[in-house]
Design a protein around this motif. Structure first.
Motif, short mmCIF file in Angstrom:
data_model
loop_
_atom_site.label_atom_id
_atom_site.label_comp_id
_atom_site.label_asym_id
_atom_site.label_seq_id
_atom_site.Cartn_x
_atom_site.Cartn_y
_atom_site.Cartn_z
N MET A 60 77.53 -72.18 30.05
CA MET A 60 78.09 -73.24 30.89
C MET A 60 77.05 -74.35 31.06
O MET A 60 75.90 -74.09 31.39
N THR A 61 77.46 -75.59 30.84
CA THR A 61 76.55 -76.73 30.92
C THR A 61 76.11 -76.99 32.35
O THR A 61 76.93 -77.02 33.27
N GLU A 62 74.81 -77.15 32.53
CA GLU A 62 74.28 -77.54 33.83
C GLU A 62 73.99 -79.04 33.78
O GLU A 62 73.27 -79.52 32.92
N PHE A 63 74.55 -79.78 34.72
CA PHE A 63 74.37 -81.22 34.76
C PHE A 63 73.12 -81.61 35.54
O PHE A 63 72.40 -82.52 35.16
N SER A 64 72.87 -80.91 36.65
CA SER A 64 71.71 -81.24 37.48
C SER A 64 71.10 -79.98 38.08
O SER A 64 71.74 -79.30 38.88
N PRO A 65 69.85 -79.67 37.72
CA PRO A 65 69.20 -78.48 38.30
C PRO A 65 68.92 -78.64 39.79
O PRO A 65 68.61 -77.65 40.47
N LEU A 66 69.05 -79.86 40.30
CA LEU A 66 68.79 -80.10 41.73
C LEU A 66 70.02 -79.85 42.59
O LEU A 66 69.91 -79.82 43.82
N ALA A 67 71.18 -79.65 41.97
CA ALA A 67 72.44 -79.57 42.70
C ALA A 67 72.70 -78.17 43.24
O ALA A 67 73.74 -77.56 42.98
N LYS A 68 71.75 -77.67 43.99
CA LYS A 68 71.87 -76.38 44.66
C LYS A 68 71.25 -76.50 46.04
O LYS A 68 70.20 -77.13 46.20
N PRO A 69 71.85 -75.91 47.08
CA PRO A 69 71.27 -75.99 48.43
C PRO A 69 69.83 -75.50 48.49
O PRO A 69 68.98 -76.14 49.10
N SER A 70 69.55 -74.39 47.82
CA SER A 70 68.20 -73.81 47.89
C SER A 70 67.18 -74.74 47.23
O SER A 70 66.06 -74.92 47.75
N VAL A 71 67.56 -75.33 46.10
CA VAL A 71 66.63 -76.23 45.39
C VAL A 71 66.41 -77.50 46.21
O VAL A 71 65.28 -77.99 46.34
N THR A 72 67.47 -78.04 46.78
CA THR A 72 67.35 -79.26 47.60
C THR A 72 66.43 -79.01 48.79
O THR A 72 65.55 -79.82 49.09
N ARG A 73 66.63 -77.88 49.48
CA ARG A 73 65.76 -77.54 50.61
C ARG A 73 64.31 -77.42 50.17
O ARG A 73 63.40 -77.92 50.84
N THR A 74 64.08 -76.76 49.04
CA THR A 74 62.72 -76.55 48.55
C THR A 74 62.03 -77.87 48.24
O THR A 74 60.87 -78.09 48.60
N VAL A 75 62.75 -78.76 47.57
CA VAL A 75 62.18 -80.07 47.21
C VAL A 75 61.83 -80.85 48.47
O VAL A 75 60.73 -81.43 48.59
N LEU A 76 62.73 -80.88 49.42
CA LEU A 76 62.47 -81.60 50.68
C LEU A 76 61.29 -81.00 51.43
O LEU A 76 60.40 -81.71 51.92
N GLN A 77 61.25 -79.68 51.52
CA GLN A 77 60.17 -79.00 52.24
C GLN A 77 58.82 -79.22 51.56
O GLN A 77 57.80 -79.38 52.23
N ARG A 78 58.82 -79.25 50.24
CA ARG A 78 57.57 -79.46 49.51
C ARG A 78 56.95 -80.82 49.84
O ARG A 78 55.73 -80.99 49.80
N HIS A 79 57.79 -81.76 50.18
CA HIS A 79 57.31 -83.10 50.54
C HIS A 79 57.31 -83.33 52.05
O HIS A 79 57.11 -84.47 52.50
N GLY A 80 57.54 -82.27 52.80
CA GLY A 80 57.51 -82.37 54.26
C GLY A 80 58.62 -83.23 54.83
O GLY A 80 58.43 -83.93 55.83
N LEU A 81 59.81 -83.18 54.19
CA LEU A 81 60.91 -84.06 54.59
C LEU A 81 62.09 -83.26 55.12
O LEU A 81 62.24 -82.07 54.87
N ALA A 82 62.94 -83.98 55.84
CA ALA A 82 64.22 -83.45 56.30
C ALA A 82 65.25 -84.56 56.12
O ALA A 82 64.91 -85.72 55.89
N THR A 83 66.53 -84.21 56.22
CA THR A 83 67.56 -85.24 56.10
C THR A 83 67.48 -86.19 57.28
O THR A 83 67.12 -85.80 58.39
N LYS A 84 67.82 -87.45 57.02
CA LYS A 84 67.75 -88.49 58.05
C LYS A 84 69.16 -88.98 58.36
O LYS A 84 69.80 -89.65 57.56
N LYS A 85 69.63 -88.64 59.57
CA LYS A 85 70.97 -89.03 59.97
C LYS A 85 71.12 -90.54 60.03
O LYS A 85 72.17 -91.09 59.70
#
Length: 296
Positions: free
Chosen positions: A1-26
């Motif tokens: 199955m083709t993967e379009f974006s390796p970032l399109a997972k909740p766990s990966v998104t959280r990890t990327v944000l945490q690695r840069h000390g970020l959180a979502t901004k309302k």
């Protein structure tokens, strides 16, 4: 199955944000897309290919961007959040056809495209998961001022997509609809539920594709005049189109006098007792042409 974006997972998104000390901004309306299936449907609907120069707004951590980059000629992503360039350098930096412009997308000008390496950048496709607060404004604005854009495939709030694709005599149909459909017509759409985002938004989203149109036979001046007539017709939505227009043209520095409205309606062959939402695109175009003749 083709993967379009390796970032399109909740766990990966959280990890990327945490690695840069970020959180979502309302305050910036950040809801990160975490569904690879939806990314794939956006790529399919937009039909991005190797000849396309793509303009993206609000790339976030690059979830959609990394799916567009292997498919496009070049991608210019515009991001206002000062914390995200470092993230995008990590997630998209390996692509030599990626350019990031840190700027408020509302202030984007064609001269900004000079930041893209290579041949002069003239984006023919606008593909984005848009910040909802500015989505409607951006789509109309970019179609009006960036003539190279031939299609826009954008994620917006479903209510905004309804306005973009509305038909006359519906509650969603208004001045915005007329002004957008004078330039572009909807050619595809699909719904996106809140559970496809992190965090989930409190609204339902839609991805809609709009293609620039060349079937109306209007000049830029005629399109601008028809847009003015749309604003005039919906000044007071509940009133007849004539009364609404009379109020609009009673303003200082109006191009015509309010007393000229009945003559203009008669010249266009439109019953002054109708309401603005019953007028079709061709009728607004004819009203615009009458306005131009009266101004001369």
């Amino acid at each position: 199955m083709t993967e379009f974006s390796p970032l399109a997972k909740p766990s990966v998104t959280r990890t990327v944000l945490q690695r840069h000390g970020l959180a979502t901004k309302k305050a910036l309306g950040q809801n990160f897309l975490v569904s690879d299936a939806i990314i794939g449907k956006i790529c399919e609907l937009s039909e991005v290919c190797g000849q396309d120069d793509v303009l993206e707004v609000g790339p976030g951590i690059g979830t959609l961007t990394v799916a567009l980059l292997p498919r496009a000629n070049r991608v210019l992503s515009v991001e206002r959040d000062r914390d995200l360039p470092a993230v995008l350098a990590e997630t998209c930096g390996a692509f030599d056809n990626f350019t990031l412009l840190q700027k408020d997308a509302l202030d984007l000008r064609e001269e900004d495209f000079a930041c893209v390496p290579g041949d002069p950048f003239a984006p023919n496709k606008f593909v984005a998961n848009l910040p909802y607060a500015v989505a409607a404004t951006l789509v109309l604005d970019y179609f009006q001022k960036i003539e190279s854009i031939q299609s826009a495939t954008v994620m917006v709030q479903s209510e905004v997509a309804d306005r973009m694709s509305a038909k006359p005599a519906t509650k969603e149909y208004g001045a915005y609809t007329v002004k957008l459909q004078l330039i572009a017509k909807p050619t595809g759409r699909f719904q996106v539920s809140p559970n496809n985002f992190f965090p989930p938004p409190h609204v339902t989203s839609s991805v809609i594709r709009l293609d620039r149109r060349d079937d109306l036979g209007v000049t830029p001046d005629e399109a601008a005049a028809a847009s003015m007539m749309a604003d005039a017709a919906f000044t007071q939505r509940r009133k007849t189109v004539a009364n609404s227009m009379k109020q609009y043209f009673s303003r200082p520095q109006s191009p015509i006098d309010a007393t000229d409205v009945p003559k203009m309606m008669q010249s266009a062959g439109i019953d002054a007792r109708r309401r603005g939402e019953t007028l079709g695109l061709e009728e607004f175009i004819e009203l615009g042409r009458c306005l131009l003749r009266m101004c001369k």
